[in-house]
Design a protein around this motif. Structure first.
Motif, mmCIF file in Angstrom:
data_model
loop_
_atom_site.group_PDB
_atom_site.id
_atom_site.type_symbol
_atom_site.label_atom_id
_atom_site.label_comp_id
_atom_site.label_asym_id
_atom_site.label_seq_id
_atom_site.Cartn_x
_atom_site.Cartn_y
_atom_site.Cartn_z
ATOM 1 N N GLY A 79 -56.995 97.778 34.516
ATOM 2 C CA GLY A 79 -55.887 98.447 33.819
ATOM 3 C C GLY A 79 -56.264 99.835 33.347
ATOM 4 N N GLY A 80 -57.501 99.984 32.869
ATOM 5 C CA GLY A 80 -57.979 101.298 32.419
ATOM 6 C C GLY A 80 -57.971 102.315 33.541
ATOM 7 N N ARG A 81 -58.407 101.877 34.728
ATOM 8 C CA ARG A 81 -58.409 102.760 35.902
ATOM 9 C C ARG A 81 -56.989 103.197 36.275
ATOM 10 N NH1 ARG A 81 -62.492 102.264 40.547
ATOM 11 N NH2 ARG A 81 -60.616 102.600 41.776
ATOM 12 N N VAL A 82 -56.069 102.224 36.325
ATOM 13 C CA VAL A 82 -54.688 102.527 36.728
ATOM 14 C C VAL A 82 -54.011 103.417 35.679
ATOM 15 C CG1 VAL A 82 -52.408 101.550 37.256
ATOM 16 C CG2 VAL A 82 -54.476 100.440 38.133
ATOM 17 N N ALA A 83 -54.245 103.120 34.397
ATOM 18 C CA ALA A 83 -53.642 103.922 33.321
ATOM 19 C C ALA A 83 -54.107 105.378 33.413
ATOM 20 C CB ALA A 83 -54.002 103.328 31.961
ATOM 21 N N SER A 84 -55.409 105.585 33.661
ATOM 22 C CA SER A 84 -55.944 106.951 33.788
ATOM 23 C C SER A 84 -55.305 107.669 34.963
ATOM 24 C CB SER A 84 -57.460 106.917 34.001
ATOM 25 O OG SER A 84 -58.087 106.341 32.892
ATOM 26 N N ALA A 85 -55.212 106.979 36.103
ATOM 27 C CA ALA A 85 -54.629 107.585 37.308
ATOM 28 C C ALA A 85 -53.158 107.937 37.075
ATOM 29 C CB ALA A 85 -54.777 106.629 38.490
ATOM 30 N N LEU A 86 -52.428 107.055 36.382
ATOM 31 C CA LEU A 86 -51.003 107.290 36.121
ATOM 32 C C LEU A 86 -50.790 108.451 35.149
ATOM 33 C CD1 LEU A 86 -49.082 103.896 35.776
ATOM 34 C CD2 LEU A 86 -48.609 105.753 37.363
ATOM 35 N N ARG A 87 -51.729 108.621 34.216
ATOM 36 C CA ARG A 87 -51.605 109.743 33.281
ATOM 37 C C ARG A 87 -51.766 111.078 34.010
ATOM 38 N NH1 ARG A 87 -53.468 106.276 29.236
ATOM 39 N NH2 ARG A 87 -55.658 106.533 29.816
ATOM 40 N N GLU A 88 -52.599 111.054 35.049
ATOM 41 C CA GLU A 88 -52.814 112.282 35.821
ATOM 42 C C GLU A 88 -51.634 112.597 36.732
ATOM 43 O OE1 GLU A 88 -56.576 112.249 37.927
ATOM 44 O OE2 GLU A 88 -57.567 111.551 36.091
ATOM 45 N N LYS A 89 -51.103 111.562 37.378
ATOM 46 C CA LYS A 89 -50.029 111.798 38.361
ATOM 47 C C LYS A 89 -49.214 110.528 38.595
ATOM 48 C CE LYS A 89 -49.242 113.799 42.906
ATOM 49 N NZ LYS A 89 -49.697 113.884 44.278
ATOM 50 N N GLN A 90 -47.889 110.693 38.643
ATOM 51 C CA GLN A 90 -47.014 109.569 38.999
ATOM 52 C C GLN A 90 -46.443 109.809 40.392
ATOM 53 O OE1 GLN A 90 -45.287 110.885 35.617
ATOM 54 N NE2 GLN A 90 -47.140 110.123 34.665
ATOM 55 N N GLU A 91 -46.769 108.914 41.291
ATOM 56 C CA GLU A 91 -46.208 108.980 42.660
ATOM 57 C C GLU A 91 -44.930 108.161 42.665
ATOM 58 O OE1 GLU A 91 -47.062 110.372 45.533
ATOM 59 O OE2 GLU A 91 -49.101 111.102 45.224
ATOM 60 N N TRP A 92 -43.787 108.833 42.511
ATOM 61 C CA TRP A 92 -42.517 108.098 42.441
ATOM 62 C C TRP A 92 -42.159 107.529 43.809
ATOM 63 C CZ3 TRP A 92 -41.690 107.287 37.616
ATOM 64 C CH2 TRP A 92 -42.052 108.246 36.672
ATOM 65 N N ARG A 93 -41.614 106.323 43.819
ATOM 66 C CA ARG A 93 -41.126 105.732 45.062
ATOM 67 C C ARG A 93 -39.833 106.455 45.460
ATOM 68 N NH1 ARG A 93 -43.155 103.933 48.515
ATOM 69 N NH2 ARG A 93 -41.819 102.179 49.045
ATOM 70 N N PRO A 94 -39.572 106.592 46.765
ATOM 71 C CA PRO A 94 -38.397 107.348 47.225
ATOM 72 C C PRO A 94 -37.090 106.864 46.577
ATOM 73 C CG PRO A 94 -39.813 106.792 49.086
ATOM 74 C CD PRO A 94 -40.373 106.068 47.891
ATOM 75 N N GLY A 95 -36.368 107.799 45.979
ATOM 76 C CA GLY A 95 -35.040 107.511 45.423
ATOM 77 C C GLY A 95 -35.029 106.879 44.044
ATOM 78 N N ALA A 96 -36.193 106.395 43.580
ATOM 79 C CA ALA A 96 -36.210 105.632 42.320
ATOM 80 C C ALA A 96 -35.863 106.494 41.107
ATOM 81 C CB ALA A 96 -37.565 104.963 42.125
ATOM 82 N N ARG A 97 -36.552 107.622 41.000
ATOM 83 C CA ARG A 97 -36.336 108.479 39.821
ATOM 84 C C ARG A 97 -34.896 109.012 39.789
ATOM 85 N NH1 ARG A 97 -40.511 112.880 37.228
ATOM 86 N NH2 ARG A 97 -39.382 112.980 35.256
ATOM 87 N N GLU A 98 -34.383 109.371 40.962
ATOM 88 C CA GLU A 98 -33.008 109.896 41.047
ATOM 89 C C GLU A 98 -32.002 108.835 40.587
ATOM 90 O OE1 GLU A 98 -35.552 112.086 44.027
ATOM 91 O OE2 GLU A 98 -35.356 110.019 43.340
ATOM 92 N N LEU A 99 -32.249 107.578 40.969
ATOM 93 C CA LEU A 99 -31.334 106.496 40.588
ATOM 94 C C LEU A 99 -31.403 106.245 39.079
ATOM 95 C CD1 LEU A 99 -29.245 104.425 41.431
ATOM 96 C CD2 LEU A 99 -31.096 102.889 42.143
#
Length: 223
Positions: A79-99
């Motif tokens: 979880g610590g690894r994923v949390a750090s990576a997410l704080r640096e950058k969020q790779e949004w899935r196609p169409g998700a953020r727009e919806l």
């Protein structure tokens, strides 16, 4: 949206693999842990864990790799690894953020329903904003149990049966369906089977609120 179609009372979002592409982060962590313990980790192992409650996944990892780490320590490490990576950058899935943004503009309440713990989900919650957030460390029973989705609906003051859940895994889809939600499944790392009260779509790219309502049959047979 035509006059026959009604808005869903709420839309409940899974996070990992649905909103953000975190699966590669989890999988690389699993491979690293296995390697550190001198064990070969397979794609089958990784796919087996997609969408799972984190402690359930950690018990499986512990069984596979042996060693001295407790399941809780495995969750903290991954979880610590994923949390750090997410704080640096969020790779949004196609169409998700727009919806998400279209639903907000239309006044449809939204909840995040994730098996990731609160500290992991934080960057996504900050970026998107939700009316309710249910995380893996805030429920007693994780997915595929219905508790996470029932909790989210209760927090929003609606019935789960009046909500649309958006999921990418069979574990998550099973949880949402068990709670009574209509599920729009967007398979990513694993396939999600067809089932009653479920629509499987290839991507959210180009999917809008009217499409969601149509998929769920709002204003038609499924009320």
């Amino acid at each position: 949206m035509n006059s026959l179609q009604k808005l869903p009372k709420a839309v409940l979002w899974d996070m990992d693999g649905t909103l953000v592409d975190t699966e590669p982060m989890w999988i690389s962590g699993e491979h690293q842990l296995a390697e550190d313990h001198g064990v070969v980790w397979t794609e089958e192992d990784s796919l087996h864990l997609v969408g799972s409650d984190l402690l359930v996944a950690a018990r499986y990892i512990k069984q596979r790799i042996g060693g001295d780490m407790t399941p809780e320590e495995i969750v903290d490490w991954l979880g610590g690894r994923v949390a750090s990576a997410l704080r640096e950058k969020q790779e949004w899935r196609p169409g998700a953020r727009e919806l998400v943004e279209e639903l907000r503009a239309a006044g449809v309440p939204q909840a995040l329903v994730t098996m990731s713990y609160a500290y992991i989900a934080e960057p996504v919650v900050e970026a998107l904003g939700f009316d309710a957030v249910v995380t893996g460390d805030s429920v007693t029973q994780g997915k595929p149990h219905p508790e996470p989705y029932l909790t989210a609906a209760e927090m929003l003051g609606v019935r789960a049966a009046d909500c649309i859940a958006i999921e990418d895994s069979r574990t998550g889809a099973a949880s949402a369906n068990a709670a009574g939600c209509f599920v729009v499944a967007v398979p990513h790392a694993v396939t999600v089977p067809e089932a009653p009260f479920r629509a499987v779509v290839k991507s959210l790219d180009g999917v809008n609120l009217a499409d969601l309502a149509r998929l769920a049959g709002l204003g038609h047979a499924h009320q």
